[in-house]
Design an enzyme around this catalytic site. Sequence first.
Site, PDB file in Angstrom:
ATOM      1  N   ASP A  30       0.861  -1.183   0.000  1.00 51.52           N
ATOM      2  CA  ASP A  30       0.000   0.000   0.000  1.00 51.52           C
ATOM      3  C   ASP A  30       0.903   1.241   0.000  1.00 51.52           C
ATOM      4  OD1 ASP A  30      -3.189   0.562   1.240  1.00 51.52           O
ATOM      5  OD2 ASP A  30      -1.739   2.206   1.135  1.00 51.52           O
ATOM      6  N   ILE A  31       0.531   2.244  -0.772  1.00 48.76           N
ATOM      7  CA  ILE A  31       1.374   3.455  -0.864  1.00 48.76           C
ATOM      8  C   ILE A  31       1.174   4.405   0.314  1.00 48.76           C
ATOM      9  CG2 ILE A  31       1.768   3.610  -3.358  1.00 48.76           C
ATOM     10  CD1 ILE A  31      -0.624   5.549  -3.478  1.00 48.76           C
ATOM     11  N   GLN A  92     -14.794   2.282   2.068  1.00 47.44           N
ATOM     12  CA  GLN A  92     -14.009   1.832   0.915  1.00 47.44           C
ATOM     13  C   GLN A  92     -13.749   3.012  -0.006  1.00 47.44           C
ATOM     14  OE1 GLN A  92     -15.829  -1.345  -1.361  1.00 47.44           O
ATOM     15  NE2 GLN A  92     -14.005  -1.634  -2.642  1.00 47.44           N
ATOM     16  N   HIS A  98     -10.313  -5.466  -2.157  1.00 45.00           N
ATOM     17  CA  HIS A  98      -8.963  -5.645  -1.621  1.00 45.00           C
ATOM     18  C   HIS A  98      -9.010  -5.929  -0.141  1.00 45.00           C
ATOM     19  CE1 HIS A  98     -10.019  -1.365  -1.609  1.00 45.00           C
ATOM     20  NE2 HIS A  98      -9.334  -1.257  -0.479  1.00 45.00           N
ATOM     21  N   HIS A 100      -6.693  -5.534   3.185  1.00 43.04           N
ATOM     22  CA  HIS A 100      -5.493  -4.941   3.764  1.00 43.04           C
ATOM     23  C   HIS A 100      -4.874  -5.982   4.690  1.00 43.04           C
ATOM     24  CE1 HIS A 100      -6.550  -0.605   2.886  1.00 43.04           C
ATOM     25  NE2 HIS A 100      -7.742  -1.163   2.780  1.00 43.04           N
TER      26      HIS A 100
END
Length: 133
Positions: A30-31, A92, A98, A100
């Site tokens: 994750d960025i 979301q 997705h 996490h």
Amino acid sequence: MESCIFCRIARHETPAYMIAEDADTCCFLDIAMDAEGHMLIIPKKHVSSLLDCDEETLGHVLQMVKRVADHCTRCGYGGVNLLNASGTCAGQSVPHFHMHLLPRKSGDGMDTWPTLPGTSTPLLDVYNKLKME
Ligand code: AMP
Ligand code: ZN
């Protein structure tokens, strides 16, 4: 889906730190840079959330979750947290399903359990509303 950022990552059209990949899923960093090792696990097929995810695709995602979680323990972590938001009302922000995955270590100082507001609805009322036939 052409414009979906996670579809683009799955097709290697947008760069990502790809941690693992198989025919049906991928896992990348994750960025957000909010927690060491924060990863996202996605199906390569576009489904918008858990709510429209078919069981086969969900199975593929969970297999990758398990694979990555086991890998984290081999990399020195002691456990993982899994988080998912399905639907904008649930928070979301990217409409491609997705999970996490947050690797955890004792004393890492993270509190990944949400602070919840509490409820005055009696448990029996909730039970009668939610029980499955
Ligand atoms: P959610 O709010 O549960 O939909 O989470 C979306 C997550 O996607 C956030 O944690 C973002 O930091 C992450 N994210 C958005 N764009 C990218 C990207 N290009 N590469 C990696 N992670 C991303
Ligand atoms: Zn997509």
